[in-house]
Design a protein around this motif. Structure first.
Motif, PDB file in Angstrom:
ATOM      1  N   PRO A  86      -8.497 -38.903 -23.537  1.00 46.75           N
ATOM      2  CA  PRO A  86      -8.072 -38.378 -24.835  1.00 46.75           C
ATOM      3  C   PRO A  86      -8.696 -37.011 -25.115  1.00 46.75           C
ATOM      4  CG  PRO A  86      -9.731 -40.079 -25.124  1.00 46.75           C
ATOM      5  CD  PRO A  86      -9.379 -40.068 -23.662  1.00 46.75           C
ATOM      6  N   GLU A  87      -7.968 -36.193 -25.844  1.00 48.60           N
ATOM      7  CA  GLU A  87      -8.483 -34.890 -26.260  1.00 48.60           C
ATOM      8  C   GLU A  87      -9.271 -35.094 -27.550  1.00 48.60           C
ATOM      9  OE1 GLU A  87      -5.841 -31.409 -25.940  1.00 48.60           O
ATOM     10  OE2 GLU A  87      -4.325 -32.838 -25.266  1.00 48.60           O
ATOM     11  N   LEU A  88     -10.586 -34.974 -27.439  1.00 47.44           N
ATOM     12  CA  LEU A  88     -11.465 -35.280 -28.562  1.00 47.44           C
ATOM     13  C   LEU A  88     -12.501 -34.173 -28.711  1.00 47.44           C
ATOM     14  CD1 LEU A  88     -12.138 -37.532 -30.646  1.00 47.44           C
ATOM     15  CD2 LEU A  88     -13.724 -38.474 -28.946  1.00 47.44           C
ATOM     16  N   ALA A  89     -12.626 -33.654 -29.909  1.00 46.90           N
ATOM     17  CA  ALA A  89     -13.589 -32.597 -30.189  1.00 46.90           C
ATOM     18  C   ALA A  89     -14.533 -33.034 -31.299  1.00 46.90           C
ATOM     19  CB  ALA A  89     -12.861 -31.314 -30.597  1.00 46.90           C
ATOM     20  N   ARG A  90     -15.678 -32.356 -31.342  1.00 45.54           N
ATOM     21  CA  ARG A  90     -16.656 -32.652 -32.384  1.00 45.54           C
ATOM     22  C   ARG A  90     -16.339 -31.839 -33.637  1.00 45.54           C
ATOM     23  NH1 ARG A  90     -23.200 -33.184 -31.876  1.00 45.54           N
ATOM     24  NH2 ARG A  90     -23.646 -33.417 -34.106  1.00 45.54           N
ATOM     25  N   LEU A  91     -16.249 -32.537 -34.762  1.00 49.81           N
ATOM     26  CA  LEU A  91     -16.039 -31.899 -36.053  1.00 49.81           C
ATOM     27  C   LEU A  91     -17.404 -31.539 -36.630  1.00 49.81           C
ATOM     28  CD1 LEU A  91     -13.811 -31.262 -38.209  1.00 49.81           C
ATOM     29  CD2 LEU A  91     -14.352 -33.494 -39.209  1.00 49.81           C
ATOM     30  N   SER A  92     -17.647 -30.254 -36.831  1.00 52.51           N
ATOM     31  CA  SER A  92     -18.969 -29.817 -37.286  1.00 52.51           C
ATOM     32  C   SER A  92     -19.187 -30.167 -38.751  1.00 52.51           C
ATOM     33  CB  SER A  92     -19.122 -28.312 -37.107  1.00 52.51           C
ATOM     34  OG  SER A  92     -18.299 -27.613 -38.029  1.00 52.51           O
ATOM     35  N   ALA A  93     -20.446 -30.182 -39.150  1.00 56.56           N
ATOM     36  CA  ALA A  93     -20.781 -30.451 -40.549  1.00 56.56           C
ATOM     37  C   ALA A  93     -20.175 -29.395 -41.462  1.00 56.56           C
ATOM     38  CB  ALA A  93     -22.298 -30.505 -40.716  1.00 56.56           C
ATOM     39  N   ALA A  94     -20.148 -28.160 -40.985  1.00 58.61           N
ATOM     40  CA  ALA A  94     -19.562 -27.086 -41.789  1.00 58.61           C
ATOM     41  C   ALA A  94     -18.067 -27.303 -41.981  1.00 58.61           C
ATOM     42  CB  ALA A  94     -19.822 -25.750 -41.124  1.00 58.61           C
ATOM     43  N   GLU A  95     -17.383 -27.740 -40.917  1.00 66.69           N
ATOM     44  CA  GLU A  95     -15.945 -28.007 -41.022  1.00 66.69           C
ATOM     45  C   GLU A  95     -15.681 -29.179 -41.962  1.00 66.69           C
ATOM     46  OE1 GLU A  95     -14.270 -26.623 -36.656  1.00 66.69           O
ATOM     47  OE2 GLU A  95     -15.403 -28.496 -36.837  1.00 66.69           O
ATOM     48  N   LEU A  96     -16.529 -30.191 -41.882  1.00 65.26           N
ATOM     49  CA  LEU A  96     -16.367 -31.337 -42.765  1.00 65.26           C
ATOM     50  C   LEU A  96     -16.609 -30.940 -44.217  1.00 65.26           C
ATOM     51  CD1 LEU A  96     -15.758 -34.360 -42.793  1.00 65.26           C
ATOM     52  CD2 LEU A  96     -18.217 -34.774 -42.599  1.00 65.26           C
ATOM     53  N   ALA A  97     -17.627 -30.124 -44.438  1.00 64.30           N
ATOM     54  CA  ALA A  97     -17.911 -29.659 -45.795  1.00 64.30           C
ATOM     55  C   ALA A  97     -16.753 -28.820 -46.333  1.00 64.30           C
ATOM     56  CB  ALA A  97     -19.201 -28.860 -45.806  1.00 64.30           C
ATOM     57  N   ALA A  98     -16.154 -28.007 -45.475  1.00 61.19           N
ATOM     58  CA  ALA A  98     -15.011 -27.200 -45.901  1.00 61.19           C
ATOM     59  C   ALA A  98     -13.837 -28.087 -46.280  1.00 61.19           C
ATOM     60  CB  ALA A  98     -14.610 -26.235 -44.785  1.00 61.19           C
TER      61      ALA A  98
ATOM     62  N   SER B 235     -19.711 -45.512 -27.725  1.00 60.82           N
ATOM     63  CA  SER B 235     -19.636 -44.143 -28.219  1.00 60.82           C
ATOM     64  C   SER B 235     -18.213 -43.861 -28.704  1.00 60.82           C
ATOM     65  CB  SER B 235     -20.011 -43.151 -27.113  1.00 60.82           C
ATOM     66  OG  SER B 235     -18.990 -43.096 -26.130  1.00 60.82           O
ATOM     67  N   VAL B 236     -18.085 -42.861 -29.558  1.00 61.36           N
ATOM     68  CA  VAL B 236     -16.759 -42.474 -30.035  1.00 61.36           C
ATOM     69  C   VAL B 236     -15.876 -42.065 -28.865  1.00 61.36           C
ATOM     70  CG1 VAL B 236     -15.502 -40.762 -31.405  1.00 61.36           C
ATOM     71  CG2 VAL B 236     -17.574 -41.816 -32.320  1.00 61.36           C
ATOM     72  N   ARG B 237     -16.467 -41.409 -27.889  1.00 55.49           N
ATOM     73  CA  ARG B 237     -15.678 -40.969 -26.730  1.00 55.49           C
ATOM     74  C   ARG B 237     -15.160 -42.171 -25.939  1.00 55.49           C
ATOM     75  NH1 ARG B 237     -15.786 -35.972 -25.145  1.00 55.49           N
ATOM     76  NH2 ARG B 237     -17.911 -35.601 -25.860  1.00 55.49           N
ATOM     77  N   GLU B 238     -16.028 -43.155 -25.681  1.00 54.03           N
ATOM     78  CA  GLU B 238     -15.598 -44.322 -24.914  1.00 54.03           C
ATOM     79  C   GLU B 238     -14.603 -45.161 -25.718  1.00 54.03           C
ATOM     80  OE1 GLU B 238     -14.931 -47.078 -22.056  1.00 54.03           O
ATOM     81  OE2 GLU B 238     -15.855 -45.096 -21.867  1.00 54.03           O
TER      82      GLU B 238
ATOM     83  N   PRO C 285     -16.719 -36.241 -36.568  1.00 56.00           N
ATOM     84  CA  PRO C 285     -18.051 -35.661 -36.761  1.00 56.00           C
ATOM     85  C   PRO C 285     -19.124 -36.411 -35.986  1.00 56.00           C
ATOM     86  CG  PRO C 285     -17.445 -36.989 -38.659  1.00 56.00           C
ATOM     87  CD  PRO C 285     -16.235 -36.942 -37.763  1.00 56.00           C
ATOM     88  N   GLY C 286     -20.228 -35.732 -35.733  1.00 54.50           N
ATOM     89  CA  GLY C 286     -21.364 -36.374 -35.092  1.00 54.50           C
ATOM     90  C   GLY C 286     -21.360 -36.241 -33.587  1.00 54.50           C
ATOM     91  N   ASP C 287     -22.242 -37.011 -32.965  1.00 58.12           N
ATOM     92  CA  ASP C 287     -22.415 -37.003 -31.520  1.00 58.12           C
ATOM     93  C   ASP C 287     -21.377 -37.934 -30.905  1.00 58.12           C
ATOM     94  OD1 ASP C 287     -23.203 -37.237 -28.890  1.00 58.12           O
ATOM     95  OD2 ASP C 287     -25.335 -37.501 -29.340  1.00 58.12           O
ATOM     96  N   LEU C 288     -20.446 -37.386 -30.174  1.00 57.79           N
ATOM     97  CA  LEU C 288     -19.354 -38.178 -29.613  1.00 57.79           C
ATOM     98  C   LEU C 288     -19.818 -39.124 -28.515  1.00 57.79           C
ATOM     99  CD1 LEU C 288     -16.594 -35.410 -29.369  1.00 57.79           C
ATOM    100  CD2 LEU C 288     -17.062 -36.993 -31.265  1.00 57.79           C
ATOM    101  N   ASP C 289     -21.030 -38.938 -28.018  1.00 57.09           N
ATOM    102  CA  ASP C 289     -21.531 -39.772 -26.921  1.00 57.09           C
ATOM    103  C   ASP C 289     -22.670 -40.697 -27.340  1.00 57.09           C
ATOM    104  OD1 ASP C 289     -19.887 -38.727 -24.662  1.00 57.09           O
ATOM    105  OD2 ASP C 289     -20.848 -36.844 -25.256  1.00 57.09           O
ATOM    106  N   ALA C 290     -23.004 -40.724 -28.632  1.00 60.95           N
ATOM    107  CA  ALA C 290     -24.044 -41.624 -29.126  1.00 60.95           C
ATOM    108  C   ALA C 290     -23.469 -43.021 -29.336  1.00 60.95           C
ATOM    109  CB  ALA C 290     -24.625 -41.099 -30.438  1.00 60.95           C
ATOM    110  N   ALA C 291     -24.249 -44.038 -29.016  1.00 57.99           N
ATOM    111  CA  ALA C 291     -23.799 -45.412 -29.225  1.00 57.99           C
ATOM    112  C   ALA C 291     -23.628 -45.676 -30.720  1.00 57.99           C
ATOM    113  CB  ALA C 291     -24.812 -46.390 -28.637  1.00 57.99           C
ATOM    114  N   HIS C 292     -22.526 -46.296 -31.064  1.00 56.62           N
ATOM    115  CA  HIS C 292     -22.227 -46.617 -32.457  1.00 56.62           C
ATOM    116  C   HIS C 292     -21.539 -47.976 -32.486  1.00 56.62           C
ATOM    117  CE1 HIS C 292     -21.633 -45.344 -36.683  1.00 56.62           C
ATOM    118  NE2 HIS C 292     -20.577 -46.141 -36.615  1.00 56.62           N
TER     119      HIS C 292
END
Length: 306
Positions: free
Chosen positions: A241-253, A221-224, A180-187
């Motif tokens: 790596p094959e990496l996708a963003r998990l949406s808030a709706a998907e997480l809530a589900a 970032s999560v991607r790096e 979830p979240g921005d895969l390119d934001a520093a964390h």
């Protein structure tokens, strides 16, 4: 002698470092399981029992609070655990070192430094903030010596974090992963071995008491981070790596069927924007090396199922 409460990877790594230095360690967990080696005594006990914890802590130099209840039960289970730890430290005179996280800060624009006020927006953040405020009040009243080491998301072979749950097993198996979240934001990320180094160094320094310290961490970032993990797993091969963003709706589900996943929803702000924990003061004060994320990733890759 030191007492470490908690069954997690950071507490285990701390126990090993102390034992390596020739100190005696008593690890307290509900199960009593853990590493069998010289210098580490394993004890099964309920850490919310203040009388039993006092008995186990009597004679100890330091009480390390490294335990955390089930993620979906923090509001109910963390306060009695924190109260018992604080009571045991007060009764025995052991220095009380809390292992915390970034939740109490809430959203922060720019680097998170130790001088920022706690401003939690999530229930779990309010729980953590209350634990620190209670302990600091006891310290200022002269009833106990306390300090807190706050760490970023854990990485390592046995680390427990959202990344280690959702992404690492998939990527290490060569499968697509989602986060979830921005895969390119520093964390910021913390290797549990570095957290342990900080806990040990801080516990031995009189300057530490009554203060907040940030464990060594590295912003990626999560991607790096995923690129580096994939490279560690492939012996340096250049593999995206094959990496996708998990949406808030998907997480809530997912949370509809999984109570732990449901609890992540209120913490999404940590991953939807940069979240950088500044650990330079701790590194400079205690002569600690910067975070070793590549070591953490190498350990994770080596520990994957074959």
């Amino acid at each position: 002698m030191h007492v470490i409460v908690g069954a997690g990877a950071a507490g285990i790594a701390t126990a090993h470092l102390l034992a390596d230095a020739g100190d005696q360690v008593r690890r307290v967990t509900r199960s009593g399981r853990g590493p069998h080696r010289a210098g580490i005594e394993l004890v099964a006990a309920d850490a919310t029992d203040a009388d039993r914890l006092t008995e186990l802590t009597t004679g100890a130099r330091t009480l390390f609070g490294c335990a955390a209840p089930a993620y979906d039960r923090w509001p109910a289970l963390f306060p009695p655990l924190a109260a018992a730890l604080l009571t045991a430290a007060e009764r025995t005179g052991a220095g009380y070192l809390m292992l915390g996280n970034t939740y109490g800060y809430g959203p922060v624009d720019g680097p998170i430094t130790e001088d920022l006020p706690l401003a939690p927006i999530a229930l779990k953040g309010r729980v953590r903030a209350a634990m620190w405020h209670d302990a600091l009040a006891a310290h200022r009243a002269g009833r106990v010596r306390v300090t807190e080491v706050r760490a970023a998301d854990f990485l390592g072979a046995d680390a427990y974090s959202l990344y280690s749950l959702l992404v690492a097993p998939k990527l290490l198996a060569g499968e697509p992963a989602a986060f979830p979240g921005d895969l390119d934001a520093a964390h910021s990320w913390a290797y549990v071995g570095d957290v342990a180094r900080a806990l040990v160094a801080i516990s031995r320094d009189e300057r530490a008491w009554g203060q907040i310290w940030h464990a060594p961490s590295v912003p990626l970032s999560v991607r790096e981070l995923s690129r580096r993990l994939a490279a560690a797993a492939a012996a340096g091969a250049d593999r995206e790596p094959e990496l996708a963003r998990l949406s808030a709706a998907e997480l809530a589900a997912a949370g509809a069927a999984d109570p732990v996943a449901a609890e992540v929803v209120e913490m999404l702000y940590l991953y939807e924007r940069p979240c950088v924990l500044d650990s330079t003061v701790t590194e400079r004060t205690f002569a600690l090396a910067p975070g070793r994320i590549d070591v953490a990733l190498t350990e994770m890759a080596a520990a994957r199922p074959r």
